[in-house]
Scaffold this active site. Structure first.
Site, PDB file in Angstrom:
ATOM      1  N   SER A 155      -9.626   2.039   2.842  1.00 16.11           N
ATOM      2  CA  SER A 155      -8.729   2.765   1.960  1.00 16.11           C
ATOM      3  C   SER A 155      -7.721   1.879   1.234  1.00 16.11           C
ATOM      4  O   SER A 155      -7.042   2.330   0.319  1.00 16.11           O
ATOM      5  CB  SER A 155      -7.979   3.817   2.773  1.00 16.11           C
ATOM      6  OG  SER A 155      -7.211   3.203   3.798  1.00 16.11           O
ATOM      7  N   LYS A 206       0.860  -1.180   0.000  1.00 23.34           N
ATOM      8  CA  LYS A 206       0.000   0.000   0.000  1.00 23.34           C
ATOM      9  C   LYS A 206       0.899   1.233   0.000  1.00 23.34           C
ATOM     10  O   LYS A 206       1.901   1.281   0.729  1.00 23.34           O
ATOM     11  CB  LYS A 206      -0.899  -0.028   1.240  1.00 23.34           C
ATOM     12  CG  LYS A 206      -1.926   1.095   1.298  1.00 23.34           C
ATOM     13  CD  LYS A 206      -2.845   0.918   2.502  1.00 23.34           C
ATOM     14  CE  LYS A 206      -3.893   2.019   2.590  1.00 23.34           C
ATOM     15  NZ  LYS A 206      -4.803   1.822   3.741  1.00 23.34           N
ATOM     16  N   SER A 254     -10.040  -0.458   7.057  1.00 25.07           N
ATOM     17  CA  SER A 254      -9.451  -0.320   5.718  1.00 25.07           C
ATOM     18  C   SER A 254      -8.717  -1.539   5.185  1.00 25.07           C
ATOM     19  O   SER A 254      -8.247  -1.520   4.055  1.00 25.07           O
ATOM     20  CB  SER A 254      -8.507   0.888   5.683  1.00 25.07           C
ATOM     21  OG  SER A 254      -9.241   2.078   5.735  1.00 25.07           O
TER      22      SER A 254
END
Length: 484
Positions: free
Chosen positions: A152, A77, A176
């Site tokens: 996210s 990420k 997330s």
């Protein structure tokens, strides 16, 4: 079909010399080039780094090393700092930021021999539940390209679900990791707060953020978490507690396991078809020897208002460092220092980030601190106490991960509260610091849905155990989206 292999299968195949890490890496890089334009899951693809790491992994294996993640391709990420590689946090503010160091998570996974294929798209500064707030554009859900993958960590979820790679890192501040895992048919685990180092992980809300893996199976999550977890003196919130053998934990029988079903998880707002899917999972777990008990988490109703005071308050403080001076976006031709600050921040941050900074600054301001921030922290304590009481009677808490399946891109943009409500079941684990896992539980209208498991502090092994045992008697996690 190399791209269909799980991490555990890759480990066995590399050990048996069925193919090399370099061969696997080149195959997946080709797949990313071919398919990711449909998904937009990557912000950066690191071809040269990946091939160099794959060659190094093959060399280590030739010299007698045989680690389970040696040569395993993953991606991070894009809020984990990666030395020499852009780390953008999904924001224009950090579009040109190349990190001078590796985050601890990146370092630990590299030491285990993983191969970094790139950096994954995400909601800007991890603020969002749909991966639509990224400066680099929305990520699409491989199960239905007109729908969101969750957020996210939406890039991480979409890339793993589309078989572009077997596993990825994510972070979870209010759901997330778990929410995108549910919306894309993956297994994802948020560890106990302090289990995985936050050093080099760009902060959103420091008391809530926690890194973890997304993969297709509980076994793969166990492999990843085993490498990611552990004490880090560079992170003041890291906990000095031995890391369990998560792989060994997978094999325990579930006989005698006490499962709690909170009545608050099955009330208004939950799609009845998801409720049916969750209860079907419960029936399977009963067949495996678990017992079920109804429980109550009475303060859950206050979780969203408390979270949306605490998280923005911490974000407003954390994001004050982005001012156009030392690194990150800087406006053109500032008139003076104040103009530099104002315009760099106004032009560098997107609207969702600015909204949350304003809410957070307001909640911390002199006349409102007691009414908002202090009150939210008191609610947080009550929520934590609810879990302590519940875990005196049960071993794990089970419920839906999300109230609805994935929604259409743009559908909830005019109603941010309806997006915030998609995290209603996941937020409480962050407020309390508990470990939580989402695993595939079936489909609604062809869209994946997940079931969430919560356990007491540092009982990640128990969560992975329950998920793994369920995955031995179900095949939801093996389903692949059409076209991928």
């Amino acid at each position: 079909m190399l791209h269909q292999l799980t991490l555990a299968e890759i480990a066995r195949a590399l050990a048996d010399k069925r193919f090399s890490a370099e061969e696997l890496t080149r195959t997946l890089l080709g797949r990313i080039r071919q398919l990711d334009p449909q998904l937009n899951s990557f912000i950066s693809v690191t071809d040269d780094l990946a091939i160099a790491q794959a060659k190094a992994a093959d060399e280590r294996r030739a010299n007698g090393e045989n680690g389970a993640l040696l040569g395993a391709p993953i991606a991070h990420k894009d809020l984990f700092c990666t030395q020499g590689v852009r780390t953008s946090c999904g924001s224009k503010m950090l579009d040109n930021f190349v990190s001078p160091y590796d985050a601890t998570v990146v370092e630990k996974l590299a030491a285990a021999g993983t191969v970094t294929l790139g950096k994954l798209n995400m909601d800007e500064f991890a603020m969002g539940s749909s991966n639509q707030s990224s400066h680099y554009g929305a990520v699409k859900n491989p199960w239905s390209l007109d729908r969101v993958p969750g957020g996210s960590s939406g890039g991480s979820a979409a890339a793993v679900a589309a078989r572009l790679l077997p596993a990825a890192t994510g972070t979870d501040t209010g759901g997330s990791i778990r929410q995108p895992a549910a919306l894309t048919n993956l297994t994802g685990i948020k560890p106990t707060y302090g289990r995985v180092s936050r050093w080099g992980m760009i902060a959103y809300a420091s008391s809530l953020d926690q890194g973890g893996p997304l993969a297709r199976t509980a076994e793969d999550c166990a492999l990843m978490l085993g490498a990611m977890a552990g004490f880090d003196p560079k992170d003041s919130t890291s906990v000095e507690q031995p890391v369990d053998d998560y792989l060994a934990a997978l094999q325990k029988p579930l006989s005698g396991l006490r499962i709690g079903l909170p009545k608050e998880y099955f009330g208004a707002g939950l799609d009845s078809r998801i409720a049916d899917a969750v209860l079907a999972v419960v029936e399977e777990l009963k067949k495996l020897g678990a017992t079920v008990k109804d429980i109550s988490l009475p303060n859950m109703q206050h979780a969203i208002p408390a979270y949306y005071v605490i998280a923005p308050a911490e974000a407003s403080s954390n994001l004050s460092r982005f001012d156009g001076v030392r690194y990150g976006y800087r406006c053109d031709a500032p008139q003076n220092l104040e103009d530099l600050y104002k315009r760099s921040r106004a032009e560098g941050f997107g609207s969702e980030v600015k909204n949350r900074i304003m809410v957070g600054t307001y909640a911390l301001s002199a006349g409102y601190y007691d009414a908002y921030y202090l009150q939210a922290q008191k609610i947080r304590r009550l929520i934590k106490n609810d879990f302590v009481n519940a875990f005196a009677e049960v071993d794990v808490i089970l419920g839906p991960t999300t109230p609805n399946p994935a929604w259409k891109i743009g559908e909830k943009n005019d109603d941010p509260v309806s997006q915030y409500l998609e995290d209603i079941y996941t937020i409480t684990a962050n407020l309390a610091g508990l470990p939580g896992l989402s695993m595939p539980a079936g489909f609604v209208d062809g869209l994946p849905v997940g079931v969430q498991l919560l356990a007491p502090y540092f009982q990640e092994g128990r969560l992975l155990n329950v998920a793994h045992q369920y995955q031995q008697v179900s095949d939801w996690h093996t389903r692949t989206p059409a076209g991928f």
